[in-house]
Design an enzyme around this catalytic site. Structure first.
Site, PDB file in Angstrom:
ATOM      1  N   HIS A  53      43.176  18.848  15.246  1.00 38.15           N
ATOM      2  CA  HIS A  53      44.430  18.919  14.210  1.00 38.15           C
ATOM      3  C   HIS A  53      45.741  17.853  14.872  1.00 38.15           C
ATOM      4  O   HIS A  53      46.106  17.947  15.917  1.00 38.15           O
ATOM      5  CB  HIS A  53      45.020  20.389  14.338  1.00 38.15           C
ATOM      6  CG  HIS A  53      46.075  20.418  13.394  1.00 38.15           C
ATOM      7  ND1 HIS A  53      46.373  21.530  12.644  1.00 38.15           N
ATOM      8  CD2 HIS A  53      47.299  19.704  13.227  1.00 38.15           C
ATOM      9  CE1 HIS A  53      47.364  21.337  12.019  1.00 38.15           C
ATOM     10  NE2 HIS A  53      48.136  20.398  12.474  1.00 38.15           N
TER      11      HIS A  53
ATOM     12  N   HIS B  82      48.494  14.946  13.499  1.00 39.27           N
ATOM     13  CA  HIS B  82      49.437  14.267  12.777  1.00 39.27           C
ATOM     14  C   HIS B  82      49.552  12.738  13.113  1.00 39.27           C
ATOM     15  O   HIS B  82      50.094  12.456  14.155  1.00 39.27           O
ATOM     16  CB  HIS B  82      50.815  14.901  12.649  1.00 39.27           C
ATOM     17  CG  HIS B  82      50.706  16.426  11.977  1.00 39.27           C
ATOM     18  ND1 HIS B  82      50.940  16.506  10.500  1.00 39.27           N
ATOM     19  CD2 HIS B  82      50.568  17.480  12.678  1.00 39.27           C
ATOM     20  CE1 HIS B  82      50.601  17.848  10.491  1.00 39.27           C
ATOM     21  NE2 HIS B  82      50.681  18.452  11.557  1.00 39.27           N
ATOM     22  N   LEU B  83      49.061  12.064  12.459  1.00 38.36           N
ATOM     23  CA  LEU B  83      49.323  10.338  12.645  1.00 38.36           C
ATOM     24  C   LEU B  83      50.243   9.438  11.945  1.00 38.36           C
ATOM     25  O   LEU B  83      50.644   8.467  12.296  1.00 38.36           O
ATOM     26  CB  LEU B  83      48.028   9.602  12.492  1.00 38.36           C
ATOM     27  CG  LEU B  83      47.042   9.720  13.648  1.00 38.36           C
ATOM     28  CD1 LEU B  83      45.631   9.025  13.443  1.00 38.36           C
ATOM     29  CD2 LEU B  83      47.516   9.623  15.106  1.00 38.36           C
TER      30      LEU B  83
ATOM     31  N   LYS C 201      42.784  20.664   3.604  1.00 39.32           N
ATOM     32  CA  LYS C 201      43.875  21.691   4.236  1.00 39.32           C
ATOM     33  C   LYS C 201      44.732  22.417   3.149  1.00 39.32           C
ATOM     34  O   LYS C 201      45.095  21.714   2.316  1.00 39.32           O
ATOM     35  CB  LYS C 201      44.889  20.583   4.906  1.00 39.32           C
ATOM     36  CG  LYS C 201      46.051  21.230   5.371  1.00 39.32           C
ATOM     37  CD  LYS C 201      45.845  21.907   6.796  1.00 39.32           C
ATOM     38  CE  LYS C 201      46.828  22.604   7.227  1.00 39.32           C
ATOM     39  NZ  LYS C 201      47.479  22.382   8.815  1.00 39.32           N
TER      40      LYS C 201
ATOM     41  N   HIS D  77      46.838  26.333   7.002  1.00 39.65           N
ATOM     42  CA  HIS D  77      48.208  27.005   7.892  1.00 39.65           C
ATOM     43  C   HIS D  77      48.545  28.373   7.528  1.00 39.65           C
ATOM     44  O   HIS D  77      49.033  28.548   6.316  1.00 39.65           O
ATOM     45  CB  HIS D  77      49.315  25.747   7.384  1.00 39.65           C
ATOM     46  CG  HIS D  77      50.783  25.941   8.058  1.00 39.65           C
ATOM     47  ND1 HIS D  77      51.414  24.908   9.028  1.00 39.65           N
ATOM     48  CD2 HIS D  77      51.434  27.001   7.992  1.00 39.65           C
ATOM     49  CE1 HIS D  77      52.365  25.613   9.414  1.00 39.65           C
ATOM     50  NE2 HIS D  77      52.661  26.854   8.833  1.00 39.65           N
TER      51      HIS D  77
ATOM     52  N   HIS E 182      46.233  26.062  14.437  1.00 35.69           N
ATOM     53  CA  HIS E 182      47.459  26.379  15.651  1.00 35.69           C
ATOM     54  C   HIS E 182      47.671  28.041  15.531  1.00 35.69           C
ATOM     55  O   HIS E 182      48.908  28.247  15.338  1.00 35.69           O
ATOM     56  CB  HIS E 182      48.583  25.626  15.100  1.00 35.69           C
ATOM     57  CG  HIS E 182      48.847  25.296  13.742  1.00 35.69           C
ATOM     58  ND1 HIS E 182      48.910  26.343  12.601  1.00 35.69           N
ATOM     59  CD2 HIS E 182      49.354  24.335  13.131  1.00 35.69           C
ATOM     60  CE1 HIS E 182      49.371  25.880  11.565  1.00 35.69           C
ATOM     61  NE2 HIS E 182      49.586  24.567  11.924  1.00 35.69           N
TER      62      HIS E 182
ATOM     63  N   ASP F  16      47.747  19.546  17.317  1.00 30.56           N
ATOM     64  CA  ASP F  16      48.977  19.534  16.298  1.00 30.56           C
ATOM     65  C   ASP F  16      50.076  18.547  16.649  1.00 30.56           C
ATOM     66  O   ASP F  16      51.407  18.895  16.523  1.00 30.56           O
ATOM     67  CB  ASP F  16      49.498  20.820  16.094  1.00 30.56           C
ATOM     68  CG  ASP F  16      50.410  21.081  14.719  1.00 30.56           C
ATOM     69  OD1 ASP F  16      50.542  20.032  13.985  1.00 30.56           O
ATOM     70  OD2 ASP F  16      51.275  22.081  14.356  1.00 30.56           O
TER      71      ASP F  16
ATOM     72  N   ALA G  25      60.405  20.333  12.245  1.00 27.76           N
ATOM     73  CA  ALA G  25      59.477  21.122  13.030  1.00 27.76           C
ATOM     74  C   ALA G  25      58.493  20.002  13.442  1.00 27.76           C
ATOM     75  O   ALA G  25      57.993  19.283  12.584  1.00 27.76           O
ATOM     76  CB  ALA G  25      58.907  22.207  12.212  1.00 27.76           C
TER      77      ALA G  25
END
Ligand code: DOR
Ligand code: ZN
Length: 349
Positions: A13, A15-16, A99, A136, A174, A247, A263
């Site tokens: 998991h 985020h790029l 997702k 999520h 997560h 994450d 966030a």
């Protein structure tokens, strides 16, 4: 033990982002991780297989020379997602997961799902072809306390959804609560959960320690200590249903340090060092490889990586830069608030 060799880990998991931020943060993930599940919550989101292929190309173009890293692409589920496009993406090998963001649950989730009945056909197709759904797991009802949103989601959304669509393979992303861990443990099949490094290290006190600390704010928000301990027990148990998903979620400092901060906690540069610290504290260094390098591939039906990563414990704490500079601005790196003596000392492809 002061030296540990494990199979190269994967980040299930991550985020790029895109553009200058992607270029600035990617090397910190691709140095240690061989593969990562790439979150699709860009602006605009990665909704179609054509968009996922274009994003994959941008990631590969930003990869430093000599880094061996495979982005595993994910589609952002909307109420308009076409089952045929999803299946074609999966069959071509491009798409590894879809997702589900409940609309409004987190950063760039407004295009997500409001009415779950509208995505039934896509989810049924995914169950048929064995394509995992990353979830999520938080309700968005403002009447539900923010610390209860995960537990309520399990009861009111996830469990009914899994009963309605048997065979759907789900990753509860997560997971942050004892209730989440217990729910996953109670299922015999088709359900796993990722756990972040920061949720293993901080509880909700960190967000308010001596003042409001935006760099400890993420979603799902960190919970009470009893939940952190439940996550630690799950991660270090060796149970194949739990695996690492950092994450790692970079935002430039001005977007965090303001009246309404985003966030996200940026852990890519020190994720593996912090993880070794946690597993040592729990007397479970022998199970670190299962959590970081074996359980994830097993769930996603992929082979484990061939390469290895060496972690070493030094006599003195190993400093990590407190900021990463990107073309978009500086990003603050997760400060675990305890001295970490572990570091990644070698990698092989
Ligand atoms: O803390 C978070 N940051 N949680 C999410 O779900 C999204 C992420 C982001 O994209 O910044
Ligand atoms: Zn995320």
């Amino acid at each position: 033990m002061t030296r540990l060799t494990i199979r190269r880990p994967d980040d299930w998991h991550l985020h790029l982002r895109d553009g200058a931020m992607l270029a600035g943060v990617l090397p910190h993930s691709s140095a240690d991780f061989a593969r990562a599940i790439i979150m699709p919550n860009l602006v605009p989101p990665v909704v179609t297989t054509a968009q996922a292929e274009a994003y994959r190309q941008r990631i590969l173009a930003a990869l430093p020379k000599g880094h061996d890293f495979t982005p595993l692409m994910v589609l952002y589920l909307t109420e308009g997602t076409a089952a045929d496009d999803v299946e074609a993406g999966f069959r071509s090998g491009l798409i590894t997961a879809v997702k589900l963001y409940p609309a409004g649950a987190t950063t760039n989730s407004h295009g997500g799902v409001r009415d779950f009945s509208k995505v039934t056909a896509v989810l049924e197709r995914m169950a048929e072809i064995g394509l995992p759904l990353c979830v999520h797991g938080e309700v968005t009802d403002p009447a539900v306390d923010i610390f209860d949103r995960e537990a309520v989601f399990l009861e009111t959304v996830l469990d009914p959804l899994r009963r309605r669509i048997p065979g759907l393979r789900v990753v509860l992303e997560h997971v942050t609560t004892r209730e989440g861990v217990d729910y996953v443990r109670a299922q015999e099949r088709d359900l796993a959960a990722t756990i972040t490094v920061h949720h293993l290290m901080i509880n909700r006190n960190a967000i308010f320690a001596g003042g409001i600390r935006p760099h400890y704010y993420c979603l799902p928000v960190a919970k009470r200590e009893e939940h952190r301990l439940a996550l630690r027990a799950a991660a270090t148990s060796g149970d194949a249903r739990f695996f690492l998903g950092t994450d790692s979620a970079p935002h430039v400092d001005p977007a965090k340090e303001c009246g309404c901060g985003c966030a996200g906690i940026y852990t890519a540069p020190n994720a593996m060092a912090c993880l070794a610290h946690v597993f040592e504290e729990e007397g479970a260094l022998d199970r670190l490889e299962a959590f970081a390098s074996l359980n994830g591939p097993a769930f996603y039906r992929l082979p484990p990586n061939e390469g290895h990563l060496v972690l070493e414990k030094r006599a003195a704490p190993v400093p990590v830069p407190d900021k990463v500079v990107t073309g978009e601005g500086t990003v603050t790196v997760f400060d675990p608030m305890v001295p970490v003596h572990w570091t990644v000392s070698a990698r092989t492809a």
